[in-house]
Scaffold this motif. Structure first.
Motif, short mmCIF file in Angstrom:
data_model
loop_
_atom_site.label_atom_id
_atom_site.label_comp_id
_atom_site.label_asym_id
_atom_site.label_seq_id
_atom_site.Cartn_x
_atom_site.Cartn_y
_atom_site.Cartn_z
N LYS A 138 -0.27 -8.81 0.56
CA LYS A 138 -0.21 -8.15 1.41
C LYS A 138 0.58 -6.76 -0.30
O LYS A 138 0.49 -5.69 0.19
CB LYS A 138 1.48 -8.09 1.86
CG LYS A 138 1.32 -7.43 3.08
CD LYS A 138 2.44 -7.59 3.35
CE LYS A 138 2.80 -8.54 4.82
NZ LYS A 138 4.25 -9.33 4.92
N GLU A 139 1.02 -7.34 -0.98
CA GLU A 139 1.55 -6.54 -2.13
C GLU A 139 0.19 -6.06 -3.25
O GLU A 139 0.30 -4.80 -3.73
CB GLU A 139 2.54 -7.54 -3.32
CG GLU A 139 3.97 -7.38 -2.40
CD GLU A 139 4.67 -8.52 -3.38
OE1 GLU A 139 3.95 -8.92 -4.70
OE2 GLU A 139 6.07 -9.47 -3.04
N LEU A 141 -2.60 -4.72 -2.22
CA LEU A 141 -3.12 -3.87 -1.47
C LEU A 141 -2.05 -2.95 -1.06
O LEU A 141 -2.61 -1.60 -1.62
CB LEU A 141 -3.39 -4.25 -0.11
CG LEU A 141 -5.18 -5.87 0.27
CD1 LEU A 141 -4.32 -6.11 2.18
CD2 LEU A 141 -5.90 -5.33 -0.18
N SER A 142 -1.00 -3.07 -1.31
CA SER A 142 -0.51 -1.88 -0.82
C SER A 142 -0.14 -0.94 -2.51
O SER A 142 -0.20 -0.07 -2.17
CB SER A 142 1.01 -1.92 -0.65
OG SER A 142 2.01 -2.15 -1.37
N ASN A 145 -3.13 0.58 -2.85
CA ASN A 145 -4.09 1.73 -1.87
C ASN A 145 -5.53 1.24 -1.31
O ASN A 145 -6.01 2.01 -1.27
CB ASN A 145 -3.75 3.17 -2.80
CG ASN A 145 -3.46 3.67 -1.67
OD1 ASN A 145 -3.32 3.68 -0.53
ND2 ASN A 145 -2.99 4.97 -2.07
N GLU A 147 -8.27 -0.75 0.66
CA GLU A 147 -8.45 -1.14 2.52
C GLU A 147 -9.48 -2.27 2.32
O GLU A 147 -11.02 -1.39 2.54
CB GLU A 147 -9.00 0.83 2.94
CG GLU A 147 -8.08 1.66 2.68
CD GLU A 147 -8.17 2.25 4.27
OE1 GLU A 147 -9.10 2.44 4.63
OE2 GLU A 147 -7.11 3.08 4.33
#
Ligand code: AR6
Length: 167
Positions: A138-139, A141-142, A145, A147
């Motif tokens: 999660k960390e 990917l965010s 940025n 996809e």
């Protein structure tokens, strides 16, 4: 992020991740299943990487062909052996997930599937490993940025139950 129960060698994704060991020469568990189903091209490429850089460190990852698998690539990462938790195991497990995702980004992949790294032969406690896996992905990917469609593939009932609750 997606969750499925099943055999990672069957997945049609850009890359499946292998829970390998530092030798990159194959082994049991998911490593054995990937080499069996993917055929000798995977091991040949692992041997070339080994000759060049001497295997793969714990927490690092390398990428090869997927041979006969429906996936396009195999990303081989090495999780830590659980030794009670005082040997940096948690950081190293997070690093295995991050290194794999970094290779996926570098190769512009749009989908990747992870097994439950270190929770078999390497005996990492499953509930803690699942938290680390989900949070690290999660960390990553965010922060990047990115996809990338990430699938967590659980093979055993216990991991599947843990991930289902967590996600
Ligand atoms: N598809 C998805 N997951 C699987 C499959 C499969 N076909 N087969 C097993 N698993 P392990 P580790 C799950 O032991 O703990 C090897 O010898 C399994 O239920 O494969 O990181 C390597 O060469 C478990 O949840 O990997 C290393 O020496 C998860 O995959 C060592 O084992 C990981 O279990 C690595 O140990």
């Amino acid at each position: 992020m997606k969750l499925i129960k099943g055999d990672i060698t069957k997945l049609e994704v850009d890359a499946v991740v292998n829970a390998a060991n530092t030798s990159l020469l194959g082994g049991g568990g998911v490593d054995g299943a990937i080499h069996r189903a993917g055929g000798p091209a995977i091991l040949e490429e692992c041997k070339r990487i080994r000759a060049k850089q001497g295997g793969c460190k714990v927490g690092d990852a390398v990428i090869t062909t997927a041979g006969n698998l429906p996936a396009k690539f195999v990303i081989h990462t090495v999780g830590p052996v659980w030794n009670g938790g005082k040997n940096n195991e948690e950081t190293l497990l997070a690093s295995a997930y991050r290194s794999s995702l970094a290779l996926a980004l570098e190769h512009k992949l749009s989908s990747i599937a992870f097994p439950n790294i270190s929770t078999g032969i390497y005996r990492f406690p499953k509930d803690r490993a699942a938290e680390i896996a989900v949070n690290t992905v999660k960390e990553f990917l965010s922060a990047n940025n990115a996809e990338i469609e990430v699938t967590f593939v659980c093979f055993d009932d216990e991991n599947y139950r843990i991930y289902k609750e967590l996600m």
